[in-house]
Design an enzyme around this catalytic site. Sequence first.
Site, PDB file in Angstrom:
ATOM      1  CE  LYS A   1      -6.070   0.474  -3.124  1.00  0.00           C
ATOM      2  NZ  LYS A   1      -6.847  -0.259  -2.106  1.00  0.00           N
TER       3      LYS A   1
ATOM      4  CG  ASP B   1      -2.052  -0.945   1.160  1.00  0.00           C
ATOM      5  OD1 ASP B   1      -2.349  -1.424   0.052  1.00  0.00           O
ATOM      6  OD2 ASP B   1      -2.678  -1.219   2.206  1.00  0.00           O
TER       7      ASP B   1
ATOM      8  CG  MET C   1      -8.263   4.919   5.973  1.00  0.00           C
ATOM      9  SD  MET C   1      -8.734   3.551   4.917  1.00  0.00           S
ATOM     10  CE  MET C   1     -10.267   3.039   5.692  1.00  0.00           C
TER      11      MET C   1
END
Length: 336
Positions: A125, A105, A236
């Site tokens: 991302k 990630d 997040m």
Amino acid sequence: MKPCQTLFLSIAWVASASGASFIPSGSSNSRTSSCSTRSFLYLPDEAAAGKNNVSNGKANDETFLVNNGKMGRVSMVGSGPGDPDLLTIAAAKVIEDPDALIIADRLVSPEIIALCKGEVRTARKLPGCADKAQQEIYDWCREGLMDGKHVVRLKIGDPFVFGRGGEEVLEFRKMGVEPKVIPGVSAAFAAPLLGGIPVTHRGISNQVVMCTGYGRNGTSPDLIQYHKEQTVVFLMAVGRLRELCDNLCNLANYPRDTPVAVVEKAGCPEQRTVVGDLNTIADYCIRYDIKPPSTIVVGEVVDVLLNEGVGSMEERVQGLVDMAVPSSSDVVAASD
């Protein structure tokens, strides 16, 4: 037929006690998709029992071309909040495999990436392209599996805590593999601790709720209603902090003076903690340019250690704080 998933090749296969063997016949590059030029068809052992519906020259969606007669394997690894010392022993062993293809990630810390011995690919991302990046992850994993490699899916925190871990397991099953999942230390609990905030404290908080800041397709998840002896940890969510604060007050009945803390890059050398309340925290985070990965803590527990020993609640510590260890003697308030 799904592109890149169902590929055909004329071969004969023989099941043995050690698993399926692979005997190519016909053109080595025959296929029905231009997405791959691999020359062997992987037929899982269960095909011998008729579980994969392989018959009459047809294969199901779990069938893959591989180039060495052996399907690769997948490990899904939680890397924790960022400090290499918080890796589990199992996770450390896996990422040190020099032959592994590590697909990480974007928010996995550089300190942990530096420990990886194999090839590392990082998924970018970024806002607005998460779905595209996720598909790229699957494509990389598929490529590694067809090459017979040990694919390591390296995720921040714990894979199954707002990390799409369950979704990825289901996708890997479509590829014909069952990943080995290695837990990680979740920032939901580690980040508050590293920021000097106990998520529970007798007489202050007797329950903890974990939430994500983003639902599917960028929606805002429903918020649990206010309870004074409750701690809510958001992951997040720093990118929509002001909206979150407004929703907590307007939709979930939180008082505007409810304490809030944001712990940025928990456990990393760059860790910072910003404290305020639902009225001020968004402005503080803009002032100090707080970025992901950050963990948001909402509730009276924010004040338990930060304000102990520094005066009355009217003199509450606010703004940027430096807390080397979770002890009030190490708190240094910014000049706000």
